[in-house]
Design a protein around this motif. Structure first.
Motif, PDB file in Angstrom:
ATOM      1  N   MET A 117       0.861  -1.179   0.000  1.00 42.30           N
ATOM      2  CA  MET A 117       0.000   0.000   0.000  1.00 42.30           C
ATOM      3  C   MET A 117       0.906   1.241   0.000  1.00 42.30           C
ATOM      4  N   SER A 118       0.557   2.180  -0.832  1.00 32.70           N
ATOM      5  CA  SER A 118       1.354   3.404  -0.953  1.00 32.70           C
ATOM      6  C   SER A 118       1.068   4.360   0.203  1.00 32.70           C
ATOM      7  N   THR A 119       1.923   5.329   0.347  1.00 32.79           N
ATOM      8  CA  THR A 119       1.744   6.358   1.376  1.00 32.79           C
ATOM      9  C   THR A 119       0.436   7.116   1.138  1.00 32.79           C
ATOM     10  N   ARG A 120       0.138   7.391  -0.141  1.00 31.42           N
ATOM     11  CA  ARG A 120      -1.109   8.093  -0.469  1.00 31.42           C
ATOM     12  C   ARG A 120      -2.316   7.261  -0.035  1.00 31.42           C
ATOM     13  N   ASP A 121      -2.280   5.967  -0.308  1.00 28.75           N
ATOM     14  CA  ASP A 121      -3.382   5.092   0.082  1.00 28.75           C
ATOM     15  C   ASP A 121      -3.557   5.070   1.598  1.00 28.75           C
ATOM     16  N   GLU A 122      -2.436   5.024   2.313  1.00 28.33           N
ATOM     17  CA  GLU A 122      -2.488   5.037   3.777  1.00 28.33           C
ATOM     18  C   GLU A 122      -3.101   6.340   4.280  1.00 28.33           C
ATOM     19  N   GLU A 123      -2.710   7.442   3.655  1.00 23.03           N
ATOM     20  CA  GLU A 123      -3.249   8.741   4.059  1.00 23.03           C
ATOM     21  C   GLU A 123      -4.738   8.843   3.754  1.00 23.03           C
ATOM     22  N   VAL A 124      -5.142   8.328   2.604  1.00 27.46           N
ATOM     23  CA  VAL A 124      -6.555   8.339   2.222  1.00 27.46           C
ATOM     24  C   VAL A 124      -7.375   7.516   3.221  1.00 27.46           C
ATOM     25  N   GLU A 125      -6.865   6.349   3.559  1.00 24.37           N
ATOM     26  CA  GLU A 125      -7.585   5.511   4.516  1.00 24.37           C
ATOM     27  C   GLU A 125      -7.609   6.158   5.901  1.00 24.37           C
ATOM     28  N   ALA A 126      -6.502   6.774   6.304  1.00 21.25           N
ATOM     29  CA  ALA A 126      -6.448   7.453   7.608  1.00 21.25           C
ATOM     30  C   ALA A 126      -7.450   8.606   7.655  1.00 21.25           C
ATOM     31  N   LEU A 127      -7.556   9.364   6.577  1.00 22.99           N
ATOM     32  CA  LEU A 127      -8.536  10.456   6.528  1.00 22.99           C
ATOM     33  C   LEU A 127      -9.962   9.934   6.625  1.00 22.99           C
ATOM     34  N   THR A 128     -10.199   8.800   5.998  1.00 20.91           N
ATOM     35  CA  THR A 128     -11.541   8.218   6.042  1.00 20.91           C
ATOM     36  C   THR A 128     -11.867   7.725   7.448  1.00 20.91           C
ATOM     37  N   ARG A 129     -10.889   7.123   8.102  1.00 20.14           N
ATOM     38  CA  ARG A 129     -11.100   6.680   9.491  1.00 20.14           C
ATOM     39  C   ARG A 129     -11.276   7.891  10.420  1.00 20.14           C
ATOM     40  N   LEU A 130     -10.557   8.947  10.141  1.00 16.09           N
ATOM     41  CA  LEU A 130     -10.707  10.185  10.902  1.00 16.09           C
ATOM     42  C   LEU A 130     -12.126  10.738  10.729  1.00 16.09           C
ATOM     43  N   ALA A 131     -12.644  10.655   9.518  1.00 21.20           N
ATOM     44  CA  ALA A 131     -14.019  11.091   9.259  1.00 21.20           C
ATOM     45  C   ALA A 131     -15.006  10.245  10.067  1.00 21.20           C
ATOM     46  N   LEU A 132     -14.755   8.944  10.163  1.00 19.11           N
ATOM     47  CA  LEU A 132     -15.630   8.071  10.952  1.00 19.11           C
ATOM     48  C   LEU A 132     -15.588   8.454  12.427  1.00 19.11           C
ATOM     49  N   GLU A 133     -14.403   8.681  12.948  1.00 17.32           N
ATOM     50  CA  GLU A 133     -14.275   9.095  14.356  1.00 17.32           C
ATOM     51  C   GLU A 133     -15.018  10.409  14.593  1.00 17.32           C
ATOM     52  N   ALA A 134     -14.881  11.337  13.675  1.00 18.54           N
ATOM     53  CA  ALA A 134     -15.569  12.631  13.807  1.00 18.54           C
ATOM     54  C   ALA A 134     -17.080  12.428  13.752  1.00 18.54           C
ATOM     55  N   ALA A 135     -17.537  11.548  12.871  1.00 20.52           N
ATOM     56  CA  ALA A 135     -18.978  11.273  12.772  1.00 20.52           C
ATOM     57  C   ALA A 135     -19.502  10.658  14.062  1.00 20.52           C
ATOM     58  N   GLU A 136     -18.714   9.801  14.679  1.00 17.34           N
ATOM     59  CA  GLU A 136     -19.118   9.184  15.943  1.00 17.34           C
ATOM     60  C   GLU A 136     -19.272  10.219  17.050  1.00 17.34           C
ATOM     61  N   MET A 137     -18.536  11.334  16.932  1.00 13.65           N
ATOM     62  CA  MET A 137     -18.625  12.403  17.927  1.00 13.65           C
ATOM     63  C   MET A 137     -19.583  13.510  17.499  1.00 13.65           C
ATOM     64  N   GLY A 138     -20.198  13.347  16.313  1.00 18.16           N
ATOM     65  CA  GLY A 138     -21.120  14.367  15.834  1.00 18.16           C
ATOM     66  C   GLY A 138     -20.424  15.623  15.344  1.00 18.16           C
ATOM     67  N   ARG A 139     -19.167  15.511  14.980  1.00 19.99           N
ATOM     68  CA  ARG A 139     -18.390  16.662  14.501  1.00 19.99           C
ATOM     69  C   ARG A 139     -18.447  16.683  12.972  1.00 19.99           C
ATOM     70  N   TRP A 140     -19.567  17.129  12.455  1.00 24.32           N
ATOM     71  CA  TRP A 140     -19.836  17.044  11.018  1.00 24.32           C
ATOM     72  C   TRP A 140     -18.921  17.943  10.209  1.00 24.32           C
ATOM     73  N   ASP A 141     -18.444  19.041  10.800  1.00 23.68           N
ATOM     74  CA  ASP A 141     -17.491  19.906  10.095  1.00 23.68           C
ATOM     75  C   ASP A 141     -16.179  19.167   9.867  1.00 23.68           C
ATOM     76  N   ALA A 142     -15.755  18.380  10.848  1.00 22.90           N
ATOM     77  CA  ALA A 142     -14.524  17.599  10.703  1.00 22.90           C
ATOM     78  C   ALA A 142     -14.700  16.464   9.700  1.00 22.90           C
ATOM     79  N   VAL A 143     -15.896  15.894   9.650  1.00 21.18           N
ATOM     80  CA  VAL A 143     -16.186  14.864   8.645  1.00 21.18           C
ATOM     81  C   VAL A 143     -16.016  15.457   7.256  1.00 21.18           C
ATOM     82  N   LEU A 144     -16.614  16.604   7.055  1.00 28.29           N
ATOM     83  CA  LEU A 144     -16.532  17.277   5.758  1.00 28.29           C
ATOM     84  C   LEU A 144     -15.083  17.610   5.395  1.00 28.29           C
ATOM     85  N   GLN A 145     -14.337  18.108   6.360  1.00 23.71           N
ATOM     86  CA  GLN A 145     -12.921  18.437   6.114  1.00 23.71           C
ATOM     87  C   GLN A 145     -12.135  17.207   5.681  1.00 23.71           C
ATOM     88  N   SER A 146     -12.369  16.095   6.360  1.00 25.64           N
ATOM     89  CA  SER A 146     -11.654  14.863   6.026  1.00 25.64           C
ATOM     90  C   SER A 146     -11.996  14.402   4.613  1.00 25.64           C
TER      91      SER A 146
END
Length: 104
Positions: free
Chosen positions: A1-30
């Motif tokens: 897996m490339s660094t870009r792929d890792e970053e893309v997946e990390a951003l998506t997981r970050l969006a999930l964590e933000a969604a779990e906390m109801g931080r919709w602005d952070a979801v959108l940013q991710s």
């Protein structure tokens, strides 16, 4: 897996964590950052499947939040109707007592 792929997946997981906390602005940013990384790039099937699974979990969080918001708005509307009814009752009683005091 490339660094870009890792970053893309990390951003998506970050969006999930933000969604779990109801931080919709952070979801959108991710998602915006993820979109920029993915623009014009190829993606492996395995990465696409992982992202899709996370995206589905985020979609479910959004759906639950919308249902809760709809219920809260319904409760607010009902409370406003009750308050309006009480206001009308008080106004009519107040007007009635004024009329009675003028007759005496």
């Amino acid at each position: 897996m490339s660094t870009r792929d890792e970053e893309v997946e990390a951003l998506t997981r970050l969006a999930l964590e933000a969604a779990e906390m109801g931080r919709w602005d952070a979801v959108l940013q991710s998602y915006e950052k993820r979109e920029a990384l993915l623009a014009g790039a190829d993606m492996s099937v395995s990465l696409a499947r992982r992202l899709h699974a996370i995206d589905c979990a985020i979609h479910e969080k959004v759906r639950v939040a919308l249902v809760a918001l709809g219920a809260a708005l319904g409760e607010i509307a009902a409370a406003r109707r009750r308050m309006s009814g009480l206001e009308r009752q008080l106004a009519s009683r107040w007007n009635g007592s004024i009329l009675m005091s003028h007759r005496v």
